[in-house]
Design an enzyme around this catalytic site. Sequence first.
Site, PDB file in Angstrom:
ATOM      1  CG  HIS A 241      -1.897   1.097   1.289  1.00  0.00           C
ATOM      2  ND1 HIS A 241      -3.163   1.003   0.772  1.00  0.00           N
ATOM      3  CD2 HIS A 241      -1.789   2.356   1.781  1.00  0.00           C
ATOM      4  CE1 HIS A 241      -3.805   2.150   0.956  1.00  0.00           C
ATOM      5  NE2 HIS A 241      -2.990   2.994   1.569  1.00  0.00           N
ATOM      6  CD  GLU A 242       1.540   3.413   3.706  1.00  0.00           C
ATOM      7  OE1 GLU A 242       1.645   4.502   3.111  1.00  0.00           O
ATOM      8  OE2 GLU A 242       0.530   3.100   4.386  1.00  0.00           O
TER       9      GLU A 242
ATOM     10  CG  HIS B 225       0.307   6.369  -0.496  1.00  0.00           C
ATOM     11  ND1 HIS B 225      -0.687   7.146  -1.045  1.00  0.00           N
ATOM     12  CD2 HIS B 225      -0.274   5.687   0.526  1.00  0.00           C
ATOM     13  CE1 HIS B 225      -1.834   6.937  -0.378  1.00  0.00           C
ATOM     14  NE2 HIS B 225      -1.606   6.043   0.568  1.00  0.00           N
TER      15      HIS B 225
ATOM     16  CD  GLU C 203      -6.074   5.590   0.325  1.00  0.00           C
ATOM     17  OE1 GLU C 203      -5.170   6.385   0.667  1.00  0.00           O
ATOM     18  OE2 GLU C 203      -6.259   4.491   0.898  1.00  0.00           O
TER      19      GLU C 203
END
Lengths: 494, 494
Positions: free
Chosen positions: A264-265, A268, A294
């Site tokens: 997930h990170e 980003h 997001e």
Amino acid sequence: MSFARLDELNRRIHALDHAISILGADEATHMAPGGGEDRAVSLATLSGMRHRMATDPQVADWIEAAAGEALGEEQALALGEFRRVHLNMTCLPAEFVERQTHARLRCAQLWRDMRARNDWTGFAPALEGVVALVREEAALRAEALGLAPYDALMDLYDPGARAADVAPLLDDLRDFLAGFVPQALDAQRRRLAARPAAALAGSYPVDRQRDLGLSMMAALGFDLTHGSLSVSHHPFCGGVPSDVRITTRYRTDEFLSALMGTLHETGHALYEQNLPRQWAHWPLGQARGMAIHESQSLFVEKQIGRNPAFWRWALPVVERHLGESLTLDDILPHVHHVGRGLIRVDADEVTYPLHIVLRFELERELVAGTLEVADLPEAWDAKMRAYLGLSTIDNPADGPMQDVHWPSAAFGYFPSYTLGAMIAAQLWAAIQRDHPDIDDDLAAGRLDRLNDWRRARIWSLGSRLSTPDLIRHATGGPLDAAHLKRHLERRYGG
Amino acid sequence: MSFARLDELNRRIHALDHAISILGADEATHMAPGGGEDRAVSLATLSGMRHRMATDPQVADWIEAAAGEALGEEQALALGEFRRVHLNMTCLPAEFVERQTHARLRCAQLWRDMRARNDWTGFAPALEGVVALVREEAALRAEALGLAPYDALMDLYDPGARAADVAPLLDDLRDFLAGFVPQALDAQRRRLAARPAAALAGSYPVDRQRDLGLSMMAALGFDLTHGSLSVSHHPFCGGVPSDVRITTRYRTDEFLSALMGTLHETGHALYEQNLPRQWAHWPLGQARGMAIHESQSLFVEKQIGRNPAFWRWALPVVERHLGESLTLDDILPHVHHVGRGLIRVDADEVTYPLHIVLRFELERELVAGTLEVADLPEAWDAKMRAYLGLSTIDNPADGPMQDVHWPSAAFGYFPSYTLGAMIAAQLWAAIQRDHPDIDDDLAAGRLDRLNDWRRARIWSLGSRLSTPDLIRHATGGPLDAAHLKRHLERRYGG
């Protein structure tokens, strides 16, 4: 001349932002435990300097005058963002900002304490104060921007987002999920009855999990010469584009939570690392907003990281690092687990949007004044029962006291999460249209076509376009919930 | 009113200093390798903001006006330091600072390259430019401060230090060491002939060495809630008093170099951690200067860390962490090894002062204009042969190109190292006078009396006194080389 002054001002602001970002990431990762008080004073002082610099009365004059100068295309775009940012920073009177900052910090502190004690009565008056100020803020911003009050708040997070566009999408998704959640749970039940999920409960040393994470990050395109992976209590992506700091946290009894957090990170981080460097010190060179950001993290975590094709490639990598040999049938029940729960941050991708719809509907009413804080526990409970069949009436800590957003006066932010999921699904659909064999890339651990596509259509544009225009530019059409619905049906419909 | 403005200004400067310090420590420890360019831009911009803030024309008026206000004792002391710092920052014209910054950065960059190639001819013209500007700087500072030119430079590092006081001390030490170095080498030869040194060549995992370092730091009084230990290419002590970042570097074939580096930086850190917190945002609350700072690191590394009594306590700690059982006879030949060498940073405590005397003598002549850069290789070689019996005539990289100080225009800094060693020995002598049984404390790993003594007489005073006055205050007399000579005789005289 005036544009040059704005450029120079933004170089100074950028240097302060660099310091503020790195100090923030450092605080959560490497700071000594007793360093917090001084760090807070330093960060507050730097933020105050930044604010005074950015809102100096001369700046408005420079923006006015620069509009009359002969500017290139990029400079004209940059000027548009200077104006937008400046308007958003200056449309609240200083005395209001002070009152609100005070109320917000106090409410967020109280929230930590009262949530731990499940004490709604002790917490509600502080939240009432914050809501009163948010209504005032929304009115002031609405007046300055010529927008409806709630839109003026959403615009802070996603420039161009309007409730009139967003609400139908969220309504559509909510109505779809009313029928789909039971269907997905039923399909899951049948799958597990046919083949019970394998236990993943081994013992996974942190350093091996970390190496696994780093090797996945590298494969996904994370540039390890311009970023790093650390540990923090809550995973985040921080730092600066040339030095992106992502974090995760480890449990030794399972590896999926740390790995999924890292993916997930990494999503980003890829956005940050691939923003246009030449505009780095202008708002124009920064990420477009929260929904797009997001969408990039969810794209990596959900569209890539929970795709069975990805796991064809990933399983041998996991085995190499953790020494555990797993089949697709072993891993997918864990990666695709669906369940009804009270807690938004623990929710799977099927039920998560319902948590957001609930908050979106309630916060619009709070801002509009058609709902009061005193009535929030009942209103929350009613929606929670309607959408997920769960009650929070005796448990406000896991109901309206669950998130830090409202105590921090962040109203208009919640929709970004689900808009991000919709955008990610729409991007995936667009990529599949351009590259029908894209699953083969995942199964081979080849990310270049996926990343080139996203670099050209999202990352390299910075803040050139509004959120809706960027989605249209990248995918060829306006945001549409159909893609997320189709994605969920395919993956979870049975 | 004016004092309040100075106080407020210094809070803002302090916030910037916090950021600059943490960003600096982060750069050497946790920054991604590709983050350097942006970091340099950010640090340069923050430093420029700091400089403009501190040298704003209003500041001189505030200092003038504050002198007429009713100030408490601490405020009056603080004002004295505001004035000193302001004078030092403003006595060079801006155009000169720019020229010098440019010449210095270029020379230091060139130095890295030319030193690696041992190319004196390629390097000398850049150093000539720096020396010309240092002469100009010394004249400007001398004029503003009413000091002799070289004194005006030394005063930047050690307020109150004067060549007329320092030179006789260094001459005395140089003349003493002319006879003492051969004596110490002879004594070492005899000891090693009687009992050859045990080999310490084991294999020492980094994480065990790190735990050993942390446990020594804690025992020495380092507050691990207000600081941390990391790895960097060159060991340093950085960060801020509430969050002191020290570093070391590890080899796996021996443990003493990392441990001694850790002890040295712990000495610096104890000073920082124990500075007066209530003055933290004033220059008055900061460490007095380089000689005093170095005295604190050398106190821990040499007076404590190479004291046989300390090793009585330390050996079981080493064994607990590294699993190696050593006797005092095994370890002391390594801890007390003496040898002639070309490189200052590798020198032991007996020969180190000769490296400093050489530099002090040469840089005074360079500043005075009685020595030119073109003649430096011969002058260096002559002194090196006279003091240590070694020639550098064919090896300028290990001669006048050895240190970064001169290429960086840091003239007047070198004496601090040996003044620090003298101060440390004098502090130890004073403590022994107050606590004749202090060795017993070391042998028991009890540091409280030693630390309480230093806290009361050095650490808690910040910059209240000039360097000479602080030494007199702490030890009861002026700085005297006799204590260091006696210390060396006892430990190395045989």
